[in-house]
Every structure is written in C-alpha cells, then in structure tokens.
Design a protein around this motif. Structure first.
Motif, PDB file in Angstrom:
ATOM      1  N   LEU A 199       0.821  -1.200   0.000  1.00 43.90           N
ATOM      2  CA  LEU A 199       0.000   0.000   0.000  1.00 43.90           C
ATOM      3  C   LEU A 199       0.857   1.252   0.000  1.00 43.90           C
ATOM      4  CD1 LEU A 199      -2.799  -1.060   2.507  1.00 43.90           C
ATOM      5  CD2 LEU A 199      -2.974  -0.900   0.020  1.00 43.90           C
ATOM      6  N   GLU A 200       1.922   1.247   0.777  1.00 48.00           N
ATOM      7  CA  GLU A 200       2.796   2.420   0.806  1.00 48.00           C
ATOM      8  C   GLU A 200       3.461   2.635  -0.544  1.00 48.00           C
ATOM      9  OE1 GLU A 200       4.324   5.798   1.574  1.00 48.00           O
ATOM     10  OE2 GLU A 200       2.925   4.794   2.961  1.00 48.00           O
ATOM     11  N   GLN A 201       3.792   1.547  -1.221  1.00 46.99           N
ATOM     12  CA  GLN A 201       4.364   1.664  -2.564  1.00 46.99           C
ATOM     13  C   GLN A 201       3.338   2.258  -3.528  1.00 46.99           C
ATOM     14  OE1 GLN A 201       7.417  -1.092  -4.903  1.00 46.99           O
ATOM     15  NE2 GLN A 201       5.468  -2.109  -4.670  1.00 46.99           N
ATOM     16  N   ALA A 202       2.077   1.853  -3.402  1.00 47.92           N
ATOM     17  CA  ALA A 202       1.027   2.418  -4.248  1.00 47.92           C
ATOM     18  C   ALA A 202       0.864   3.910  -4.006  1.00 47.92           C
ATOM     19  CB  ALA A 202      -0.298   1.700  -3.984  1.00 47.92           C
ATOM     20  N   ARG A 203       1.065   4.333  -2.763  1.00 46.85           N
ATOM     21  CA  ARG A 203       0.989   5.758  -2.441  1.00 46.85           C
ATOM     22  C   ARG A 203       2.203   6.511  -3.007  1.00 46.85           C
ATOM     23  NH1 ARG A 203      -1.380   8.278   1.949  1.00 46.85           N
ATOM     24  NH2 ARG A 203      -1.482   6.316   3.119  1.00 46.85           N
ATOM     25  N   ALA A 204       3.385   5.956  -2.737  1.00 47.54           N
ATOM     26  CA  ALA A 204       4.610   6.667  -3.097  1.00 47.54           C
ATOM     27  C   ALA A 204       4.813   6.738  -4.612  1.00 47.54           C
ATOM     28  CB  ALA A 204       5.810   5.993  -2.432  1.00 47.54           C
ATOM     29  N   HIS A 212      -6.342   0.828   2.479  1.00 43.17           N
ATOM     30  CA  HIS A 212      -6.945   0.077   3.574  1.00 43.17           C
ATOM     31  C   HIS A 212      -6.219  -1.262   3.730  1.00 43.17           C
ATOM     32  CE1 HIS A 212     -10.350   2.898   3.112  1.00 43.17           C
ATOM     33  NE2 HIS A 212     -10.191   2.691   1.813  1.00 43.17           N
ATOM     34  N   SER A 213      -5.902  -1.635   4.950  1.00 47.28           N
ATOM     35  CA  SER A 213      -5.240  -2.908   5.207  1.00 47.28           C
ATOM     36  C   SER A 213      -6.087  -3.856   6.053  1.00 47.28           C
ATOM     37  CB  SER A 213      -3.889  -2.686   5.898  1.00 47.28           C
ATOM     38  OG  SER A 213      -4.055  -1.987   7.116  1.00 47.28           O
ATOM     39  N   ARG A 326       6.936 -10.767  -3.136  1.00 49.99           N
ATOM     40  CA  ARG A 326       5.757 -10.234  -3.823  1.00 49.99           C
ATOM     41  C   ARG A 326       5.258  -8.935  -3.199  1.00 49.99           C
ATOM     42  NH1 ARG A 326       3.423 -14.496  -6.449  1.00 49.99           N
ATOM     43  NH2 ARG A 326       2.164 -12.933  -7.513  1.00 49.99           N
ATOM     44  N   GLU A 327       5.825  -8.533  -2.077  1.00 49.23           N
ATOM     45  CA  GLU A 327       5.322  -7.332  -1.411  1.00 49.23           C
ATOM     46  C   GLU A 327       5.842  -6.053  -2.055  1.00 49.23           C
ATOM     47  OE1 GLU A 327       4.079  -7.289   2.820  1.00 49.23           O
ATOM     48  OE2 GLU A 327       5.767  -8.659   3.035  1.00 49.23           O
TER      49      GLU A 327
END
Length: 344
Positions: A199-204, A212-213, A326-327
């Motif tokens: 999720l943080e990668q999707a943001r950055a 949402h997690s 995969r993360e």
C-alpha cells in the motif's frame, strides 16, 4: 549451444525452473509470423505456475506471455524489425465466443506460457493478427502492455462511471493496473491489501491515498454503504468471499483473479443488493491499444512499474526469490536475447 538452438525458460515441475536447450523456431504456419523476443515480463501467473497453483497447466512448460519483440520478416505494412506487442491469447476463430467478438474467452483458447509454450526464449511463432505495432514505446514498455491490458479490460467490463466508488482488492501488478485505469475513468479508487508495504508503494509511486489494510474496518463512516464496484485481484478464494459484504446496493463485483477453489456467498444478501458478478478474462485488441495510448501519452508511468531488469541467464538463480518477494516487487522484465540469437 548447438547451431539452430535456443534457451527457453521452463517450469519443469512445481518449484523447478531451468533453462532448457530447444530448437530455434525457424518457420511459422500459414498466417503466422516469427517474432524475435525483445523483453518478457514475469507475472503472477508465472509465479503460480512455479508454485503449482495454476488451474489450466501441464508441465513442463516454457513460460512467458508478457511479450515484446521484433518482426523477423515484413507483415503487411509492417517492416521487418518493427517493434510489436504480442497478444498471447491464441484463439480458434470459429467458436461461439470468437464469433461474438470475444476471442479472449475462446472455448479452445491457447494462452502462450499456459496452455502452450510461451515466449521466454529467443523467438516464437504467433498468428499475424496477434501482433500490434508498438509505435512510440520502448521494448520494456511494450512488454508491460499485456498485464496492464488485463486491468484495462476489467475496468471496461465493469462499466465504471466517473464518480463511482471503486475498491480494488489486491495491490499487486494486476490490481495496480486495474486501479490505474479505474482512476483514468474518473472513479474514486480505494485499495485494499493486507500488506502495508504494498500500500505504501502504491501511495509513493502512483499517488493512491485511499488505502486500507483491514477489511473489517472498511464499512465505516462515509464508506458504510459499500462500494459501487469491487475488483478482486488477489487470487485468494477467502479474499473473494470476503468481498461480497463490501458491495453497495446496485453494485458490481468483478473477479479479475483466477482461483482453483469453489466460491460461496450468502444469496439473500447478494439479491437484496441486486449486485452483479462479472468474470474478467484476459483482454482484447482494443484493450491493448488503449494501454499503448495511455503509455504514449504519459498517463501510465511505466518507470514506476519496473522493479527489476534481468538477463535470461540470471533467471534460474533469481526465480524463487522473485516468486517469494511479492510485497515490493511490481514487475520484473527479462531480456531473453542480447544481439545475436543463440546458436547463430
């Protein structure tokens, strides 16, 4: 290596990947063309094959279906050497689905790298109608078109409208592609993934900020009445089942991922919502062309999608690690040939 031979990246059996020496493809059937492979994306399907989790596959299998390459000989108005995107879905052209303009779900479909050997090698033969000129794209960008077309096709299937509240479950490559095209369609896009790193990668990298997690906390506040469209890109039966309560009344559930398991849901709740379930499989030519246009126009940042670029010779030592990482990994791209074809 012997003359007229090439190396092919092969999943021999679950957990075993190696380079095998095979004959170099020298001829193509009538109506087919030869393509020298320039770049190959490695994706979740390949990792599922490695893990023994793909429902439509027999071993051993040469993998690779996210392909760019250069024409060996002229094809119509396209000159030899033209960079092309390969559509890896080889359809029969005569079944009911094909006759209705849906070759992506042909009843006798042969997907490269799944039902038949793929393109993780120096050269392949493919029907002439399955190559599209990749004008304005690099070889690596052209190898990313197929996986992005999966998401573009799912978004088209959903009939998303500007302002729709959309949830994409699974922030891997297919989920990100789906989210990117849903956003281009004007939707309010939310991402759900158990991995906060993803999720943080999707943001950055892509600027997504509705992240949402924990699915248990989703239906609160402004989101209490659910989502207009939910896309599942997890490959998990448990996650798919958990998505049904997240559907708003009058909503659509698009299953992008494929699982071996049976899926169950509470029919009364589903009917109360007058929801729709849509399967989304592969992509059609219009999706490929839509993706290429978005890349050319700068609406899709392929640099942000590229995680690693590898030589084919390095892949046997790296494949297991790629499958397990995969993360943070989005897209690894392999260069199966460097200059001269093997054996030439």
């Amino acid at each position: 290596m012997s003359a007229g031979r090439m190396l092919a990246g092969t999943c021999v059996e679950p957990g075993v990947f190696e380079l095998r020496e095979v004959p170099l493809t020298e001829t193509a059937p009538e109506g087919w063309v030869l393509v020298d492979i320039a770049a190959v994306g490695i994706c979740g399907t390949d990792y599922h094959i490695f893990a023994g989790k793909h429902p439509f596959l027999d071993y051993p299998r040469v993998i690779g279906h996210e392909l760019s390459g250069r024409l060996v000989a002229p094809v119509g108005a396209l000159a030899a050497g033209t960079l092309v995107v390969v559509n890896p879905y080889v359809s029969c052209g005569t079944c009911r689905a094909c006759n209705r303009g849906k070759p992506n779900c042909c009843s006798a479909i042969q997907v490269l790298g799944v039902h038949r050997d793929g393109g993780l090698c120096a050269r392949i033969a493919i029907p002439a109608g399955n190559v599209y000129p990749a004008d304005g794209l690099t070889e690596i960008q052209a190898a990313m078109v197929e996986f992005l077309a999966i998401g573009a096709h799912a978004v088209t299937r959903s009939d998303v409208q500007a302002g729709d509240r959309v949830l994409v479950t699974g922030a891997g490559p297919i989920g990100l592609g789906t989210a990117l095209f849903a956003r281009l369609a004007g939707a309010e896009v939310h991402l759900l993934d158990l991995s906060t790193r993803r999720l943080e990668q999707a943001r950055a990298k892509f600027g997504f900020d509705r992240l949402h997690s924990d699915p248990a906390t989703l239906l609160r506040g402004d989101l209490a009445d659910g989502f207009d469209i939910v896309f599942d890109a997890t490959g998990s039966a448990k996650a798919i089942e958990a998505g049904f309560p997240l559907l708003a009344h009058g909503s659509t559930y698009v299953l992008v991922s494929v699982v071996k398991d049976r899926i169950s849901f509470e029919d009364a709740e589903f009917h109360k919502r007058e929801a729709r379930i849509i399967g989304s499989r592969n992509a059609v030519e219009a999706d490929f062309r839509r993706v290429m246009a978005a890349i050319r126009d700068g609406r899709i940042d392929t640099d942000a999608l590229l995680s690693a670029e590898l030589a084919l010779a390095d892949l046997p030592d790296r494949f297991a690690a790629l499958a397990n990482d995969r993360e943070e990994l989005i897209k690894a791209v392999v260069r199966p040939r460097d200059g001269q074809l093997p054996g030439r």
